[in-house]
Scaffold this motif. Structure first.
Motif, PDB file in Angstrom:
ATOM      1  N   GLN A 109       0.825  -1.218   0.000  1.00 37.97           N
ATOM      2  CA  GLN A 109       0.000   0.000   0.000  1.00 37.97           C
ATOM      3  C   GLN A 109       0.859   1.268   0.000  1.00 37.97           C
ATOM      4  N   LYS A 110       2.097   1.191  -0.489  1.00 37.26           N
ATOM      5  CA  LYS A 110       3.003   2.343  -0.462  1.00 37.26           C
ATOM      6  C   LYS A 110       2.447   3.548  -1.217  1.00 37.26           C
ATOM      7  N   ALA A 111       1.803   3.305  -2.347  1.00 35.89           N
ATOM      8  CA  ALA A 111       1.280   4.419  -3.140  1.00 35.89           C
ATOM      9  C   ALA A 111       0.235   5.203  -2.348  1.00 35.89           C
ATOM     10  N   TRP A 134      15.722  11.071   8.417  1.00 33.97           N
ATOM     11  CA  TRP A 134      15.000  10.270   7.432  1.00 33.97           C
ATOM     12  C   TRP A 134      15.971   9.322   6.740  1.00 33.97           C
ATOM     13  N   SER A 135      15.455   8.205   6.277  1.00 27.99           N
ATOM     14  CA  SER A 135      16.228   7.262   5.470  1.00 27.99           C
ATOM     15  C   SER A 135      15.379   6.823   4.283  1.00 27.99           C
ATOM     16  N   LEU A 136      16.048   6.598   3.160  1.00 32.86           N
ATOM     17  CA  LEU A 136      15.364   6.122   1.957  1.00 32.86           C
ATOM     18  C   LEU A 136      15.710   4.667   1.658  1.00 32.86           C
ATOM     19  N   ASP A 137      16.484   4.026   2.545  1.00 30.32           N
ATOM     20  CA  ASP A 137      16.903   2.642   2.329  1.00 30.32           C
ATOM     21  C   ASP A 137      17.265   2.020   3.669  1.00 30.32           C
ATOM     22  N   HIS A 138      16.443   1.073   4.142  1.00 32.48           N
ATOM     23  CA  HIS A 138      16.670   0.512   5.482  1.00 32.48           C
ATOM     24  C   HIS A 138      17.913  -0.364   5.552  1.00 32.48           C
ATOM     25  N   THR A 139      18.489  -0.724   4.398  1.00 34.27           N
ATOM     26  CA  THR A 139      19.669  -1.585   4.404  1.00 34.27           C
ATOM     27  C   THR A 139      20.973  -0.800   4.517  1.00 34.27           C
ATOM     28  N   LYS A 151       9.955  21.729   2.846  1.00 40.36           N
ATOM     29  CA  LYS A 151       8.686  21.034   2.574  1.00 40.36           C
ATOM     30  C   LYS A 151       8.724  20.380   1.202  1.00 40.36           C
ATOM     31  N   ASP A 152       9.334  21.058   0.233  1.00 36.03           N
ATOM     32  CA  ASP A 152       9.418  20.495  -1.111  1.00 36.03           C
ATOM     33  C   ASP A 152      10.284  19.241  -1.140  1.00 36.03           C
ATOM     34  N   ASP A 153      11.367  19.229  -0.338  1.00 39.63           N
ATOM     35  CA  ASP A 153      12.203  18.026  -0.243  1.00 39.63           C
ATOM     36  C   ASP A 153      11.375  16.849   0.262  1.00 39.63           C
ATOM     37  N   LEU A 154      10.593  17.103   1.300  1.00 38.73           N
ATOM     38  CA  LEU A 154       9.740  16.044   1.835  1.00 38.73           C
ATOM     39  C   LEU A 154       8.733  15.571   0.801  1.00 38.73           C
ATOM     40  N   ARG A 155       8.161  16.491   0.061  1.00 44.82           N
ATOM     41  CA  ARG A 155       7.184  16.112  -0.967  1.00 44.82           C
ATOM     42  C   ARG A 155       7.818  15.193  -2.013  1.00 44.82           C
ATOM     43  N   VAL A 156       9.078  15.449  -2.336  1.00 43.28           N
ATOM     44  CA  VAL A 156       9.789  14.579  -3.284  1.00 43.28           C
ATOM     45  C   VAL A 156       9.898  13.164  -2.720  1.00 43.28           C
ATOM     46  N   LEU A 161       7.898   7.564  -2.737  1.00 41.71           N
ATOM     47  CA  LEU A 161       7.251   6.426  -2.092  1.00 41.71           C
ATOM     48  C   LEU A 161       6.001   6.010  -2.858  1.00 41.71           C
ATOM     49  N   GLN A 162       5.322   7.000  -3.403  1.00 39.28           N
ATOM     50  CA  GLN A 162       4.080   6.771  -4.125  1.00 39.28           C
ATOM     51  C   GLN A 162       4.316   6.116  -5.488  1.00 39.28           C
TER      52      GLN A 162
END
Length: 210
Positions: A109-111, A134-139, A151-156, A161-162
Motif C-alpha cells: 500500500q506504499k502508493a 530520514w532514510s530512503l533505504d533501510h539496508t 517542505k518540497d524536499d519532503l514532498r519529493v 514512495l508513491q
C-alpha cells in the motif's frame, strides 16, 4: 522487564567475522535484549497508536553467506509479519542505535501511504523535530537530518514512495553507540519512548486514522 542497556560488547557483535559466528553472537547477546525491548514497548505503542501492535525480532533466516550488518525488533499490527505494513523498529548497527517509523519496499500500500503523506506534508515538516532523521533505504546506515529538508524536499520523498516500486521511507532518531552506552537502561528507555511519541503521528497518517 530486566533490560540492562547496551554495552560495547553488543555493538562489537557486528565486527565478528563469518555468518555462523556472528549469528550465534546475535542470538546469545543481542536477541534477548531486543525481545525485552519488544515486551516493554509493545503496550506503549499499542496505546499511542490505538491498535494492538505485535513484536517481531529479526531472524535473518534467509542469509547464507553475508553476516548481518544490523539487527532490530519491529512492531506491527499483524502477528505474522511486519515487512508488508507500516511499522516501528528499534535496532543496532556497529556504530549506532536507531528508532524508526518505517514503510519498506515490501509494503503493497506504499502508493496510498505516499499520497496520504503528501496531503499532510506541511504538517509533517512542521511537527517532526529538526534533529530527527530520514532514510530512503533501510539496508544502509545513511540518514538525512530533518532540519536540512524543506517542505518540497519532503514532498519529493513522499512522491517517490508513491511512484517508485522499490522506494522506502523511514523517519526517526539515531544515537551514537557512545551515547547509548552512556544513557544506560533507564535513560535509553526514556529516549526511545520520546521518539515513538514524536513519530507515532506518521503511523496514524499511514494507517489513515488521523
Amino acid at each position: 522487564m530486566n533490560f540492562t542497556g547496551f554495552t560495547t560488547e553488543d555493538f562489537d557483535v557486528f565486527l565478528i567475522d563469518g555468518l555462523e559466528p556472528r549469528m550465534e553472537a546475535l542470538k546469545e547477546i543481542i536477541r534477548p535484549k531486543l525481545e525485552g525491548l519488544g515486551q516493554y514497548f509493545s503496550p506503549t505503542l499499542s496505546a499511542i497508536t490505538g491498535e494492538e501492535l505485535f513484536v517481531h525480532v529479526a531472524k535473518h533466516a534467509r542469509r547464507t553467506i553475508n553476516p548481518p550488518k544490523d539487527t532490530w525488533v519491529a512492531f506491527a499490527g499483524n502477528p505474522r509479519g511486519y515487512k508488508m505494513m507500516p511499522h516501528f523498529q528499534i535496532g543496532l548497527w556497529n556504530t549506532h542505535l536507531f528508532i524508526w517509523f518505517a514503510v519498506i519496499y515490501e509494503a503493497p500500500q506504499k502508493a496510498e501511504i505516499g499520497a496520504r503523506f503528501l496531503k499532510k506534508a506541511a504538517k509533517i515538516h512542521k511537527e517532526i523535530p529538526k534533529d530527527f532523521v530520514w532514510s530512503l533505504d533501510h539496508t544502509k546506515p545513511d540518514t538525512i537530518t530533518h532540519g536540512q529538508l524543506s517542505k518540497d524536499d519532503l514532498r519529493v520523498y513522499f512522491e517517490r514512495l508513491q511512484n517508485v516500486k522499490k522506494a522506502e521511507l523511514l523517519c526517526g532518531y539515531t544515537l551514537d553507540k557512545e551515547e547509548v552506552i552512556r544513557l544506560g537502561a533507564e535513560g535509553l528507555l526514556n529516549q526511545i519512548d520520546g521518539v515513538f511519541n514524536k513519530i507515532a503521528p506518521l503511523y496514524k497518517i499511514a494507517q489513515n486514522s488521523k
